[in-house]
Write an enzyme that holds these catalytic residues in place. Structure first.
Site, mmCIF file in Angstrom:
data_model
loop_
_atom_site.group_PDB
_atom_site.id
_atom_site.type_symbol
_atom_site.label_atom_id
_atom_site.label_comp_id
_atom_site.label_asym_id
_atom_site.label_seq_id
_atom_site.Cartn_x
_atom_site.Cartn_y
_atom_site.Cartn_z
ATOM 1 C CD GLU A 112 -2.432 -1.138 2.846
ATOM 2 O OE1 GLU A 112 -2.350 -0.132 3.579
ATOM 3 O OE2 GLU A 112 -3.029 -2.168 3.175
ATOM 4 C CE LYS A 114 5.468 5.201 6.850
ATOM 5 N NZ LYS A 114 5.006 6.455 7.347
ATOM 6 C CG ASP A 116 4.235 12.472 4.644
ATOM 7 O OD1 ASP A 116 4.332 12.129 5.835
ATOM 8 O OD2 ASP A 116 4.983 13.306 4.106
ATOM 9 C CE1 TYR A 227 -3.226 2.115 9.387
ATOM 10 C CE2 TYR A 227 -3.037 4.043 8.004
ATOM 11 C CZ TYR A 227 -2.875 3.434 9.221
ATOM 12 O OH TYR A 227 -2.388 4.135 10.276
ATOM 13 C CE LYS A 311 9.686 7.550 5.877
ATOM 14 N NZ LYS A 311 9.520 8.180 6.947
ATOM 15 C CB CYS A 405 22.022 45.620 8.964
ATOM 16 S SG CYS A 405 20.416 45.602 8.151
ATOM 17 C CB CYS A 408 20.015 50.072 8.514
ATOM 18 S SG CYS A 408 20.451 48.971 9.877
ATOM 19 C CB CYS A 423 19.558 44.279 11.802
ATOM 20 S SG CYS A 423 19.483 46.061 11.869
ATOM 21 C CB CYS A 428 16.633 48.237 10.411
ATOM 22 S SG CYS A 428 17.089 47.337 8.943
HETATM 23 S S1 IVH Z 1 -0.248 0.120 8.753
HETATM 24 C C1 IVH Z 1 1.176 -1.271 13.232
HETATM 25 N N1 IVH Z 1 -0.573 1.278 6.448
HETATM 26 O O1 IVH Z 1 2.610 5.274 8.972
HETATM 27 C C2 IVH Z 1 1.086 -0.066 12.384
HETATM 28 N N2 IVH Z 1 0.299 2.591 8.211
HETATM 29 O O2 IVH Z 1 5.251 5.130 10.200
HETATM 30 C C3 IVH Z 1 0.257 -0.388 11.201
HETATM 31 N N3 IVH Z 1 0.712 4.925 7.606
HETATM 32 O O3 IVH Z 1 1.582 4.238 12.150
HETATM 33 C C4 IVH Z 1 0.186 0.736 10.300
HETATM 34 N N4 IVH Z 1 0.073 4.780 5.511
HETATM 35 O O4 IVH Z 1 0.204 6.112 10.852
HETATM 36 C C5 IVH Z 1 -0.167 1.442 7.710
HETATM 37 N N5 IVH Z 1 -0.947 2.148 4.332
HETATM 38 C C6 IVH Z 1 -0.546 2.319 5.589
HETATM 39 C C7 IVH Z 1 -0.083 3.561 6.075
HETATM 40 C C8 IVH Z 1 0.332 3.657 7.396
HETATM 41 C C9 IVH Z 1 0.541 5.580 6.452
HETATM 42 C C10 IVH Z 1 1.250 5.537 8.846
HETATM 43 C C11 IVH Z 1 0.596 5.003 10.089
HETATM 44 C C12 IVH Z 1 1.716 4.282 10.788
HETATM 45 C C13 IVH Z 1 2.874 5.072 10.329
HETATM 46 C C14 IVH Z 1 4.166 4.360 10.571
#
Ligand code: IVH
Length: 694
Positions: A112, A114, A116, A227, A311, A405, A408, A423, A428
């Site tokens: 999946e 991740k 942010d 998720y 990552k 500065c 000034c 400064c 200024c």
């Molecule tokens: S599963 C046991 N799936 O990333 C933790 N987490 O750095 C299971 N996150 O704590 C988390 N996308 O807040 C999971 N597809 C995804 C995610 C995801 C973002 C976050 C989540 C997690 C953190 C870890």
């Protein structure tokens, strides 16, 4: 414990540094390091913990902490864990092999994106949304239900009925996030209003989720991608994603993969398409599909062994550092700015980037004429990471930060503990202009038509020097300015006059105290009812105020201890600003209710004494997510208050929970003050901490 003192010392330093980053990231939405740098610290911390398990005894909790005092708390039904991060293909391969060994055969994985964003756990009782919690410290989170009302991606009901006659309690976990385009638009708006932009979309999401005013959170265009489902019999992660889709949650785009080759292919696809998603992703999460493997694999400290986060490496380009310019800001800080040959990076064209301060330039050894690496990583603000040594022209000299500065000519100084050059000349020119612009901006006193161009004109002609001078402008000299006439002069003066009646937080923000933005100003005025009270606060009292860190507290303290600023308060008072009178308590009155505003002395002083409940009569309507009625009654009574069943004029405050009944309208009719859950919870916390102190 038989520990090498050097290891212990390194561990303690790491913990402190990480806690500082957590605080700035979660509490202040102001991170100072990239995700990558943060992950390196966490990784080192993990290594030390693995090598010396007894270090565990030195640490209080697991996965950072985003809790803020002002929210009610609730325990998670299961801990909200974190994930182990990896940046390497080999490590991902070893993860896949470990899972396959545990399963004694080939295994399906779900890969999946991740997201942010900010983790959120939503509880549905008999299919109806009951409450939502942030991660908090992993065990206990902040109740933020109210602030999620406007998130369209979160269904209010789900078809998850329990067995006949039984209540089902189902939890959906996922990430709150802000889409890239909304992030850009909101930051542009903030900059236009003279407010500091958010460093990245995730900080905007986190900040928005934790705003004091749910109406303001609703404006922030938050989204949710789920998720995980807990409390519902489901065999595989794939079925979890399918069920979420069926329940009308937007899909996060997870895909099935078998064996490392397929997993890696999918991870690479996600990496390539990352800038094509509406949401920001910083990696891929790889999970064992068969949920029965979770129990087999278990968890290690705060992360499970059945999932891993891969990552993505930060996106990086090369460009030419054409020049380093110096910008003098409102508070006199002189910031070096890189002038770059325009280059395309992660969806936008970059022409310049802040270089933060002289130390940063020296540490990275950046020189004008260098070819430099530029990154965006998780941060949306571009960062100049390092020079490309082999491309350095022989003529490039180390950058010497000027000692004077650039605007000034006054000497620049470095105040103890600060990396910035400042400064200190209050006259200024760019500082005068920035201060006036900030004071009049929409985010502060909101004086219509007094924008940067007009301010430059007024300064140039010597009509103003300081913002108090705005209040003695006269119609004739204004009307004589180029581009102005009698009508615009009159309009401007009317706007100036109206600004005296703006809420005090706007004035406090407008004063331009370092780090005191609109939200901090509101927080401070919840704790200290007037500017005069705030001016008298001690530094450690300021530090104890929720949302105020040490640096912020020191800035406020320094500002109000200055005799010139004391005098400024008097001048502002003589100009008609409410400097000495208490401000109406923010949030004390339920949002939609025009019931008696608690202006003047409120039944509850904002700075709560030993008990804000003592001798007061309460009535209750609706339910409170964090406390049952009886528990609430007990806690009020323990603190010297009493709770009445019926509403009458003898009641001082009606506590308004979720789904309030007719008492709310009745309170309005009788002019009885009302308080919502956030305020109630703050009183409870304040009185509890006062009890602890006594
Ligand atoms: S599963 C046991 N799936 O990333 C933790 N987490 O750095 C299971 N996150 O704590 C988390 N996308 O807040 C999971 N597809 C995804 C995610 C995801 C973002 C976050 C989540 C997690 C953190 C870890």
């Amino acid at each position: 414990m038989n520990l090498d003192p050097a290891v212990e010392e390194e561990f303690r330093r790491l913990e402190e540094e990480i806690a500082g980053h957590d605080r700035r990231y979660h509490g202040e939405a102001r991170p100072t390091v990239s995700d990558f740098a943060y992950d390196q610290l966490r990784r080192r911390q993990g290594e030390l913990l693995a090598a010396h398990p007894s270090l565990q005894t030195l640490r209080p909790g697991g996965v950072g902490d985003d809790r803020l005092d002002r929210f009610p708390k609730k325990n998670h039904r299961e801990p909200m864990l974190s994930l182990n991060n990896t940046y390497g293909e080999d490590e991902l391969r070893r993860f896949v092999e470990r899972v396959e060994r545990a399963a004694a055969g080939p295994v399906d994985f779900v890969v999946e994106p991740k997201i942010d964003g900010v983790a959120l756990a939503i509880t549905y009782r008999s299919g109806r949304l009951a409450h939502a919690l942030t991660r908090g410290n992993g065990l206990e989170g902040d109740v933020v239900t109210e602030n999620l009302r406007a998130v369209a991606d979160i269904p209010r009901t789900i078809p998850a009925e329990g067995k006949e006659g039984e209540e089902s309690v189902v939890e959906v976990r996922g990430e709150i996030h802000v889409e890239e385009k909304d992030f850009q638009a909101m930051n542009a708006e903030r900059e236009e209003m003279g407010e500091e932009p958010y460093a990245n979309a995730r900080n905007l999401a986190a900040g928005s989720l934790k705003l004091l005013d749910p109406k303001e959170s609703a404006r922030r265009r938050l989204h949710f991608l789920a998720y995980e489902i807990l409390g519902y019999a489901i065999g595989t992660q794939w079925e979890v994603l399918e069920t979420l889709r069926r329940w009308q949650f937007p899909s996060n785009g997870g895909a099935l993969a078998r064996g490392f080759a397929q997993v890696w292919q999918r991870v690479e696809e996600l990496g390539k398409s990352r800038s094509g998603h509406a949401f920001a992703t910083d990696g891929a999460v790889v999970k064992a599909n068969d949920r029965s493997l979770r129990a087999v694999l278990g968890a290690q400290s705060s992360a499970p062994r059945w999932a891993i986060a891969y990552k993505f490496a930060p996106e990086r380009v090369e460009t030419l550092l054409e020049d380093i310019r110096l910008r003098v800001g409102r508070t006199g800080v002189v910031t070096p700015v890189a002038v770059l040959s325009p280059v395309h990076l992660a969806g936008s064209t970059i022409r310049s980037a802040t270089l933060h301060n002289g130390d940063d330039i020296a540490r990275k050894d950046l020189r004008i004429g260098d070819t430099v690496f530029l990154e965006k990583a998780g941060e949306v603000i571009p960062a100049v990471v390092a020079p490309v040594p082999e491309k350095r022209p022989a003529s490039a000299l180390p950058f010497a930060f000027p000692s004077q500065c650039p605007a000034c000519g006054e000497p620049l100084v470095r105040i103890d503990g600060e990396v910035a050059h400042r400064c200190l000349n209050p006259d200024c020119p760019p500082q005068l202009a920035r201060r006036l612009e900030h004071f009049a901006s929409r985010a502060a006193l909101d004086i219509a038509t007094l924008g940067p161009a007009r301010i430059a004109q007024l300064l140039e002609r010597g009509l103003v020097r300081h913002f108090v001078d705005i209040y003695s402008l006269d119609a004739d000299s204004l009307a004589a300015l180029p581009g102005m006439g009698p009508r615009s002069a009159k309009n401007l003066l009317a706007a100036v006059d109206a600004s005296r009646r703006q809420p005090t937080w706007r004035l406090l923000h407008g004063l331009g105290i370092p780090h005191v933005g609109a939200e901090t100003a509101k927080l401070l005025l919840r704790r200290w009812p007037s500017l005069q009270d705030l001016a008298a606060a001690e530094r450690d009292e300021l530090c104890r105020c929720d949302g105020v860190g040490e640096v912020v507290a020191a800035g406020i303290f320094r500002f109000f201890r200055s005799p010139a600023n004391r005098k400024l308060l008097e001048t502002l008072s003589s100009l008609g600003f409410a400097v000495f009178s208490p401000t109406p308590a923010i949030g004390l009155v339920a949002a939609q209710s025009p019931a008696r505003e608690l202006a003047g002395p409120s039944p509850f002083p904002e700075s709560a004494g030993p008990s804000p409940f003592r001798g007061k009569n309460f009535a209750i309507t609706g339910s409170f997510s964090s406390l049952g009625r009886e528990e609430l009654r007990r806690r009020i009574e323990e603190r010297g208050g009493s709770v009445r069943e019926a509403l009458s004029r003898r009641v001082d405050v009606l506590l308004v929970g979720e789904r309030p009944g007719s008492k709310r309208a009745e309170a309005e009719r009788l002019g009885i003050a009302t308080a919502g859950e956030d305020v109630l919870f703050r009183w409870l916390q304040e009185s509890e901490s006062a009890e602890r102190r006594n």
